[in-house]
Design an enzyme around this catalytic site. Structure first.
Site, PDB file in Angstrom:
ATOM      1  N   GLU A  92       1.125  -1.046  -0.195  1.00 41.21           N
ATOM      2  CA  GLU A  92       0.161  -0.179   0.275  1.00 41.21           C
ATOM      3  C   GLU A  92       0.962   1.215   0.591  1.00 41.21           C
ATOM      4  O   GLU A  92       1.716   1.083   0.830  1.00 41.21           O
ATOM      5  CB  GLU A  92      -0.604   0.175   1.280  1.00 41.21           C
ATOM      6  CG  GLU A  92      -1.689   1.430   1.580  1.00 41.21           C
ATOM      7  CD  GLU A  92      -2.533   1.916   0.282  1.00 41.21           C
ATOM      8  OE1 GLU A  92      -3.698   0.599  -0.281  1.00 41.21           O
ATOM      9  OE2 GLU A  92      -2.141   2.455  -0.152  1.00 41.21           O
ATOM     10  N   LYS A 112     -11.196   9.280 -15.207  1.00 43.66           N
ATOM     11  CA  LYS A 112     -10.731  10.038 -16.645  1.00 43.66           C
ATOM     12  C   LYS A 112      -9.783   9.534 -17.862  1.00 43.66           C
ATOM     13  O   LYS A 112      -8.458   9.810 -16.854  1.00 43.66           O
ATOM     14  CB  LYS A 112     -10.778  11.759 -15.972  1.00 43.66           C
ATOM     15  CG  LYS A 112     -11.707  12.375 -14.896  1.00 43.66           C
ATOM     16  CD  LYS A 112     -11.492  13.679 -14.385  1.00 43.66           C
ATOM     17  CE  LYS A 112     -12.860  14.124 -13.821  1.00 43.66           C
ATOM     18  NZ  LYS A 112     -11.620  15.156 -13.354  1.00 43.66           N
ATOM     19  N   ASP A 152     -14.621  -3.046 -10.087  1.00 43.50           N
ATOM     20  CA  ASP A 152     -16.010  -2.847 -10.049  1.00 43.50           C
ATOM     21  C   ASP A 152     -16.610  -1.846 -11.185  1.00 43.50           C
ATOM     22  O   ASP A 152     -17.300  -1.478 -11.239  1.00 43.50           O
ATOM     23  CB  ASP A 152     -17.004  -2.287  -8.577  1.00 43.50           C
ATOM     24  CG  ASP A 152     -15.380  -0.481  -8.159  1.00 43.50           C
ATOM     25  OD1 ASP A 152     -16.744   0.133  -8.362  1.00 43.50           O
ATOM     26  OD2 ASP A 152     -14.840  -0.980  -7.875  1.00 43.50           O
ATOM     27  N   ASP A 188      -6.958   1.580  -8.560  1.00 45.18           N
ATOM     28  CA  ASP A 188      -8.261   2.844  -8.574  1.00 45.18           C
ATOM     29  C   ASP A 188      -7.958   2.743 -10.315  1.00 45.18           C
ATOM     30  O   ASP A 188      -6.791   2.621 -10.785  1.00 45.18           O
ATOM     31  CB  ASP A 188      -7.431   3.790  -8.274  1.00 45.18           C
ATOM     32  CG  ASP A 188      -6.864   4.089  -6.673  1.00 45.18           C
ATOM     33  OD1 ASP A 188      -8.158   3.373  -6.033  1.00 45.18           O
ATOM     34  OD2 ASP A 188      -6.118   4.202  -6.183  1.00 45.18           O
TER      35      ASP A 188
HETATM   36  C1  LIG Z   1      -9.475   1.777  -4.373  1.00 50.14           C
HETATM   37  S1  LIG Z   1      -9.152   1.556  -3.204  1.00 50.14           S
HETATM   38  C2  LIG Z   1      -8.936   0.021  -2.837  1.00 50.14           C
HETATM   39  C3  LIG Z   1      -7.944  -0.714  -1.167  1.00 50.14           C
HETATM   40  C4  LIG Z   1      -8.428  -2.555  -1.504  1.00 50.14           C
HETATM   41  N1  LIG Z   1      -7.794  -3.255  -2.201  1.00 50.14           N
HETATM   42  C5  LIG Z   1     -10.027  -2.601  -1.627  1.00 50.14           C
HETATM   43  O1  LIG Z   1     -10.903  -3.455  -2.257  1.00 50.14           O
HETATM   44  O2  LIG Z   1     -10.737  -2.678   0.118  1.00 50.14           O
HETATM   45  C6  LIG Z   1      -7.475   0.947  -4.071  1.00 50.14           C
HETATM   46  C7  LIG Z   1      -5.919   1.479  -3.054  1.00 50.14           C
HETATM   47  O3  LIG Z   1      -4.372   0.799  -4.163  1.00 50.14           O
HETATM   48  C8  LIG Z   1      -3.799   1.878  -3.495  1.00 50.14           C
HETATM   49  N2  LIG Z   1      -2.902   2.453  -4.268  1.00 50.14           N
HETATM   50  C9  LIG Z   1      -3.827   2.941  -5.312  1.00 50.14           C
HETATM   51  N3  LIG Z   1      -2.374   2.373  -6.448  1.00 50.14           N
HETATM   52  C10 LIG Z   1      -1.739   1.862  -5.589  1.00 50.14           C
HETATM   53  C11 LIG Z   1      -0.012   1.541  -6.492  1.00 50.14           C
HETATM   54  N4  LIG Z   1       0.478   1.705  -7.246  1.00 50.14           N
HETATM   55  N5  LIG Z   1       1.128   0.851  -5.538  1.00 50.14           N
HETATM   56  C12 LIG Z   1       0.331   0.601  -4.288  1.00 50.14           C
HETATM   57  N6  LIG Z   1      -0.685   1.384  -3.764  1.00 50.14           N
HETATM   58  C13 LIG Z   1      -1.596   1.915  -4.642  1.00 50.14           C
HETATM   59  C14 LIG Z   1      -4.268   3.553  -2.656  1.00 50.14           C
HETATM   60  O4  LIG Z   1      -3.823   3.759  -1.904  1.00 50.14           O
HETATM   61  C15 LIG Z   1      -5.863   2.795  -2.125  1.00 50.14           C
HETATM   62  O5  LIG Z   1      -5.490   2.525  -0.270  1.00 50.14           O
END
Ligand SMILES: C[S@@+](CC[C@H](N)C(=O)[O-])C[C@H]1O[C@@H](n2cnc3c(N)ncnc32)[C@H](O)[C@@H]1O
Length: 206
Positions: free
Chosen positions: A67, A121, A153, A117
């Site tokens: 994370e 956009k 999703d 994520d």
């Molecule tokens: C939409 S959240 C989903 C969190 C978790 N997987 C869930 O399903 O509850 C995406 C998470 O990935 C982390 N994140 C996004 N891009 C990342 C990256 N390149 N490396 C590490 N963490 C990342 C974000 O900080 C966020 O906590």
């Protein structure tokens, strides 16, 4: 003391953090976990609800939650500490860098991608994690028979992710559905009652 993780001299939850001693050298996971075992990566682990539940349900697995946000990484480490999960470690790092430079080839049993994520956009798509280079790094990291398990999703990003993994020559898509011992992630728990459709897909290294 281990090169990658300090367990004896750090207070409480801090001990669950992986300390990367050399950002140019692949990690030694026997050293990180203090034992061998099937390695599971949870990339973009959020608050760690899935990683902690999964590690608790599978004590023989070594689970690495990755994370990039410090506050979230701390929450995961606290879960590991409070729940006494000796098989859960937290790495605060960008997942793409980890996969490209720090994972030894053919060392990972399963890569869990739970709601990466989507950056909806178009001008932000460059920030998306899953692109061809990342897919190639995942393929390299997996042991033969190892799997990528995707839960998402966002239909548009799903389509692009499927295309990226399908382009890899030695990844075979399969219909993956979570069974027992596969907890919902924090995001999925948050979806309850919103009527969101969640898509799942798996790929296996052949
Ligand atoms: C939409 S959240 C989903 C969190 C978790 N997987 C869930 O399903 O509850 C995406 C998470 O990935 C982390 N994140 C996004 N891009 C990342 C990256 N390149 N490396 C590490 N963490 C990342 C974000 O900080 C966020 O906590």
């Amino acid at each position: 003391m281990s090169k990658h993780i300090s367990t004896g001299c750090l207070p409480g939850f801090e001990a669950a953090f992986v300390r990367v001693a050399d950002v140019c050298r692949p990690l030694d996971f026997g050293d990180v976990f203090g034992r061998s075992g099937p390695l599971h990566l949870d990339l973009g682990a959020g608050d760690g609800g899935f990683a902690a539940g999964f590690a608790g349900a599978h004590p023989s697995f070594n689970v690495l939650a990755v994370e990039r946000l410090l506050g979230r990484a701390r929450k995961i480490a606290k879960k590991a500490w409070r729940q006494g999960l000796g098989n859960l470690r937290v790495l605060r790092l960008e997942s793409g860098y980890l996969m490209r430079y720090l994972i030894p080839p053919s060392s990972v049993s399963v890569i869990h991608l739970m709601h990466p994520d989507p950056w909806p956009k178009r001008r932000h798509w460059k920030h998306r994690l899953v692109r061809d280079e990342f897919a190639a790094a995942c393929l390299r990291a997996l042991e033969p028979g190892g799997e990528i398990r995707l839960t998402i999703d966002h239909p548009g990003y799903l389509k692009d992710i499927v295309a990226c993994f399908d382009r890899q020559p030695s990844l075979q898509a399969f219909r993956w559905l979570p069974g027992a011992g596969y907890p919902k992630s924090d995001f999925e728990v948050g979806f309850a009652g919103q009527g969101k459709v969640v898509f799942r897909q798996g790929w296996r290294k052949i």
